[in-house]
Design an enzyme around this catalytic site. Structure first.
Site, PDB file in Angstrom:
ATOM      1  N   LYS A 174       0.801  -1.212   0.000  1.00  0.00           N
ATOM      2  CA  LYS A 174       0.000   0.000   0.000  1.00  0.00           C
ATOM      3  C   LYS A 174       0.846   1.281   0.000  1.00  0.00           C
ATOM      4  O   LYS A 174       0.466   2.293  -0.567  1.00  0.00           O
ATOM      5  CB  LYS A 174      -0.840  -0.048   1.277  1.00  0.00           C
ATOM      6  N   ARG A 175       1.993   1.219   0.712  1.00  0.00           N
ATOM      7  CA  ARG A 175       2.901   2.373   0.715  1.00  0.00           C
ATOM      8  C   ARG A 175       3.525   2.569  -0.661  1.00  0.00           C
ATOM      9  O   ARG A 175       3.490   1.670  -1.486  1.00  0.00           O
ATOM     10  CB  ARG A 175       4.096   2.079   1.632  1.00  0.00           C
TER      11      ARG A 175
ATOM     12  N   LEU B  25       8.801  -0.142  -0.504  1.00  0.00           N
ATOM     13  CA  LEU B  25       8.766  -1.448   0.164  1.00  0.00           C
ATOM     14  C   LEU B  25       9.457  -1.334   1.534  1.00  0.00           C
ATOM     15  O   LEU B  25      10.098  -0.343   1.828  1.00  0.00           O
ATOM     16  CB  LEU B  25       9.464  -2.488  -0.718  1.00  0.00           C
TER      17      LEU B  25
ATOM     18  N   THR C  82       6.738  -0.789   7.995  1.00  0.00           N
ATOM     19  CA  THR C  82       7.015   0.124   9.115  1.00  0.00           C
ATOM     20  C   THR C  82       8.497   0.094   9.460  1.00  0.00           C
ATOM     21  O   THR C  82       9.135   1.138   9.641  1.00  0.00           O
ATOM     22  CB  THR C  82       6.183  -0.311  10.342  1.00  0.00           C
TER      23      THR C  82
ATOM     24  N   ALA D 222       6.505   3.706  28.937  1.00  0.00           N
ATOM     25  CA  ALA D 222       7.943   3.418  29.114  1.00  0.00           C
ATOM     26  C   ALA D 222       8.272   2.071  28.499  1.00  0.00           C
ATOM     27  O   ALA D 222       8.917   1.217  29.109  1.00  0.00           O
ATOM     28  CB  ALA D 222       8.310   3.445  30.591  1.00  0.00           C
TER      29      ALA D 222
ATOM     30  N   HIS E 129      12.176  -9.421  13.407  1.00  0.00           N
ATOM     31  CA  HIS E 129      12.885 -10.696  13.179  1.00  0.00           C
ATOM     32  C   HIS E 129      11.986 -11.903  13.404  1.00  0.00           C
ATOM     33  O   HIS E 129      12.184 -12.947  12.785  1.00  0.00           O
ATOM     34  CB  HIS E 129      14.168 -10.779  14.011  1.00  0.00           C
TER      35      HIS E 129
ATOM     36  N   HIS F 156      40.027 -12.375  23.664  1.00  0.00           N
ATOM     37  CA  HIS F 156      40.364 -11.371  24.664  1.00  0.00           C
ATOM     38  C   HIS F 156      41.127 -10.238  23.985  1.00  0.00           C
ATOM     39  O   HIS F 156      41.999 -10.525  23.165  1.00  0.00           O
ATOM     40  CB  HIS F 156      41.250 -11.987  25.748  1.00  0.00           C
TER      41      HIS F 156
HETATM   42  P1  NAI Z   1       5.385  -1.444  24.346  1.00  0.00           P
HETATM   43  O1  NAI Z   1       4.350  -2.470  24.475  1.00  0.00           O
HETATM   44  O2  NAI Z   1       6.834  -1.827  24.309  1.00  0.00           O
HETATM   45  O3  NAI Z   1       5.258  -0.408  25.550  1.00  0.00           O
HETATM   46  C1  NAI Z   1       4.110   0.345  25.787  1.00  0.00           C
HETATM   47  C2  NAI Z   1       4.166   0.865  27.208  1.00  0.00           C
HETATM   48  O4  NAI Z   1       3.101   1.753  27.389  1.00  0.00           O
HETATM   49  C3  NAI Z   1       4.019  -0.234  28.234  1.00  0.00           C
HETATM   50  O5  NAI Z   1       5.019  -0.070  29.219  1.00  0.00           O
HETATM   51  C4  NAI Z   1       2.621  -0.005  28.784  1.00  0.00           C
HETATM   52  O6  NAI Z   1       2.478  -0.399  30.137  1.00  0.00           O
HETATM   53  C5  NAI Z   1       2.499   1.494  28.637  1.00  0.00           C
HETATM   54  N1  NAI Z   1       1.127   1.991  28.599  1.00  0.00           N
HETATM   55  C6  NAI Z   1       0.057   1.433  27.974  1.00  0.00           C
HETATM   56  N2  NAI Z   1      -1.034   2.210  28.147  1.00  0.00           N
HETATM   57  C7  NAI Z   1      -0.636   3.278  28.877  1.00  0.00           C
HETATM   58  C8  NAI Z   1      -1.297   4.443  29.372  1.00  0.00           C
HETATM   59  N3  NAI Z   1      -2.586   4.634  29.146  1.00  0.00           N
HETATM   60  N4  NAI Z   1      -0.578   5.333  30.074  1.00  0.00           N
HETATM   61  C9  NAI Z   1       0.750   5.138  30.305  1.00  0.00           C
HETATM   62  N5  NAI Z   1       1.411   4.066  29.871  1.00  0.00           N
HETATM   63  C10 NAI Z   1       0.740   3.146  29.155  1.00  0.00           C
HETATM   64  O7  NAI Z   1       4.967  -0.582  23.078  1.00  0.00           O
HETATM   65  P2  NAI Z   1       5.751   0.467  22.204  1.00  0.00           P
HETATM   66  O8  NAI Z   1       6.953   0.977  22.899  1.00  0.00           O
HETATM   67  O9  NAI Z   1       4.722   1.442  21.759  1.00  0.00           O
HETATM   68  O10 NAI Z   1       6.224  -0.413  20.988  1.00  0.00           O
HETATM   69  C11 NAI Z   1       5.260  -1.034  20.140  1.00  0.00           C
HETATM   70  C12 NAI Z   1       5.749  -2.335  19.600  1.00  0.00           C
HETATM   71  O11 NAI Z   1       6.831  -2.141  18.731  1.00  0.00           O
HETATM   72  C13 NAI Z   1       6.205  -3.286  20.677  1.00  0.00           C
HETATM   73  O12 NAI Z   1       5.672  -4.545  20.412  1.00  0.00           O
HETATM   74  C14 NAI Z   1       7.695  -3.309  20.551  1.00  0.00           C
HETATM   75  O13 NAI Z   1       8.235  -4.566  20.892  1.00  0.00           O
HETATM   76  C15 NAI Z   1       7.907  -2.986  19.076  1.00  0.00           C
HETATM   77  N6  NAI Z   1       9.161  -2.271  18.939  1.00  0.00           N
HETATM   78  C16 NAI Z   1      10.327  -2.955  19.076  1.00  0.00           C
HETATM   79  C17 NAI Z   1      11.522  -2.309  19.003  1.00  0.00           C
HETATM   80  C18 NAI Z   1      12.773  -3.075  19.215  1.00  0.00           C
HETATM   81  O14 NAI Z   1      12.738  -4.288  19.124  1.00  0.00           O
HETATM   82  N7  NAI Z   1      13.888  -2.428  19.529  1.00  0.00           N
HETATM   83  C19 NAI Z   1      11.615  -0.870  18.749  1.00  0.00           C
HETATM   84  C20 NAI Z   1      10.326  -0.249  18.662  1.00  0.00           C
HETATM   85  C21 NAI Z   1       9.166  -0.943  18.746  1.00  0.00           C
END
Ligand code: NAI
Length: 470
Positions: free
Chosen positions: A33-34, A37, A40, A186, A326, A449
């Site tokens: 759609k974007r 390729l 996100t 967080a 991944h 090392h």
């Molecule tokens: P997340 O699920 O990691 O964190 C969302 C946070 O928001 C949680 O700590 C939750 O308790 C909090 N939360 C939920 N509702 C809330 C509210 N009403 N008020 C305050 N806090 C609240 O989601 P995030 O950071 O948005 O990432 C989305 C997805 O993308 C995740 O599944 C993540 O694993 C993936 N992602 C992975 C990355 C990586 O592997 N490095 C990088 C960016 C995203």
């Protein structure tokens, strides 16, 4: 034209699936759609984030860390447009790379919104509104996920204007460094993108619903990590619920209250990043009409990735499991192999997770909390980077490695690292766990090392109480 496989969605899950299927001799098309390729991840996720994470880390190091190494530079100046150009160039190179791979593997790319239009039929509507219908034996849905909405106290969605109130997409595009950035959530996105803008000069306050940061990650790791972030200047408001985000001109007021009840507080911000998770993206796919069973917004699949409708498969963020690029890629490969009559398989016990902050956090397998909850007897071996020569030589001695092994069999059940380069070091724990290896196996493997990864070996030695350097 009739295909063996049409993949809907060209993110890491979809395009990898298309390549593997083509390698296995299938006639494949991918619908996207974007305009580019890569989904996100490549366009507005992992790749642009990592470009800004790296660049902002260099900015901070030049300003704060070089002098201690005897490298004297004048105060670094931020050229934000140049940093954004680096990000844009990185994205362009990556999305063009995927286009090249499609060509190389003779995968037909069809731009437009895909929709299941009956058994073996995919209707694609282009930007110009014109539709075409493609025929196929199998369909793989790999449409990924979208930003989750946050509701205010009246149950109304807080709108993203992508200027003052931004999602991860807008947070990658800010035209200036905010003076005050409030991050809601967080989780991974909040801490990564919060880190970018803090390093570039923003005051960052993170409001989190739970009483801890990074839910799902090992508690001990997260506790130490939170202290590190606080030392860097992050302010955390935990166990706090956002009840309102009011935008006035180019500023916002964020109101939140303790989850346990109590007085509400309001803080002002010039930018608000809402990062409270993502939701599977299945809009407009015609799943309901096709009779595809869904559960909490996700496509229900069996262990061969097939939905309840024959010939319709799904992978990645639209199905159960962690929303990670991944994981989607591995599922894409597995489903292609299954469609080719092979035994494609994903080992869900060995899917690493990395948070690309400074220092990084990386984990694979079980946390201590999970092992305790399951009643598994385990031994933990830990080793701090302060006792690692290479880490000290680089002034990157924050953090530690923890290896968790079954108390009876010594099989490694989990590995957790907080420290510089954790995201790379975790790979050896993944390989070990994939082979069902023990802490003893890891401890007896010769590590070069001086390297940071000697700390992984030492943590494995520590499982049996015989680490050498502590
Ligand atoms: P997340 O699920 O990691 O964190 C969302 C946070 O928001 C949680 O700590 C939750 O308790 C909090 N939360 C939920 N509702 C809330 C509210 N009403 N008020 C305050 N806090 C609240 O989601 P995030 O950071 O948005 O990432 C989305 C997805 O993308 C995740 O599944 C993540 O694993 C993936 N992602 C992975 C990355 C990586 O592997 N490095 C990088 C960016 C995203």
């Amino acid at each position: 034209m009739s295909y063996d496989l049409i993949v809907i969605g060209a993110g890491p899950g979809g395009y990898v699936c298309a390549i593997r299927a083509a390698q296995l001799g299938m006639k494949v098309a991918i619908v996207e759609k974007r305009k580019t390729l890569g989904g996100t991840c490549l366009n507005v996720g992992c790749i642009p984030s990592k470009a800004l994470l790296h660049a902002s880390e260099m900015f901070e190091e030049a300003g704060h860390d070089f002098a201690a190494l005897g490298v004297v530079v004048s105060k670094p100046k931020l050229d934000l447009p140049a940093m954004m150009k680096h990000k844009a160039d990185t994205v362009t190179a990556n999305v063009q790379g995927v286009a090249f791979l499609m060509k190389k593997n003779k995968v037909d790319v069809v731009f437009g919104a895909g929709k299941i239009a009956g058994a073996g039929k995919v209707e694609v509507t282009g930007e110009d509104g014109k539709s075409q219908t493609l025929e196929t034996k199998n369909i793989v849905i790999a449409t990924g996920s979208d930003v989750a909405r946050l509701r205010d106290k009246n149950g109304k969605d807080i709108a993203f204007d992508e200027k003052v109130v931004v999602s991860s997409t807008g947070a990658l595009e800010l035209g200036a460094v905010p003076k005050k950035l409030v991050v809601v959530g967080a989780g991974v996105i909040g801490l990564e993108l919060g880190s970018v803008w803090r390093r570039l000069g923003a005051e960052v306050t993170v409001i989190e619903y739970l009483d801890r940061i990074l839910p799902g990650m090992d508690g001990e790791v997260v506790k130490q990590f939170q202290r590190m972030l606080e030392k860097q200047g992050f302010v955390f408001k935990l166990a706090a619920k956002v009840t309102d985000v009011a935008v006035k001109g180019s500023a916002a007021k964020v109101t939140f209250e303790p989850v346990a009840g109590g007085a509400a507080e309001t803080i002002e911000a010039d930018r608000v990043l809402i990062a409270t998770g993502r939701t599977p993206y299945t809009e407009g796919l015609g799943l309901e009409a096709a009779g595809v069973a869904m559960e909490r917004g996700r496509v229900v699949i069996d262990d061969r990735f097939q939905s309840n409708v024959a010939g319709v498969y799904a992978i990645g963020d639209v199905v159960r499991g962690p929303m990670l690029a991944h994981k989607a890629e591995d599922e894409g490969i597995a489903v292609a192999e299954i469609l080719a009559g092979q035994h494609g398989h994903v080992n869900y016990n060995v899917i690493p997770g990395v948070v690309y902050t400074n220092p990084e956090i990386a984990a694979v397998g079980a946390t201590e909390e999970e092992l305790k909850a399951k009643g598994v007897a385990y031994k933990a071996g830990k080793f701090p980077f302060t006792a690692n020569g290479r880490a000290r030589a680089m002034r990157k001695a924050d953090g530690f490695v923890k290896i968790l092994a079954d108390a009876a069999t010594d099989r490694v059940l989990g590995a957790h690292i907080v420290g510089f380069g954790a995201g790379e070091m975790i790979a050896e724990a993944c390989v070990l766990m994939e082979f069902g290896g023990s802490a003893e196996d890891l401890a007896r493997t010769c590590h070069a090392h001086p390297t940071m990864s000697e700390a992984v070996k030492e943590a494995a030695l520590a499982v049996a109480g015989r680490a050498i350097h502590i």
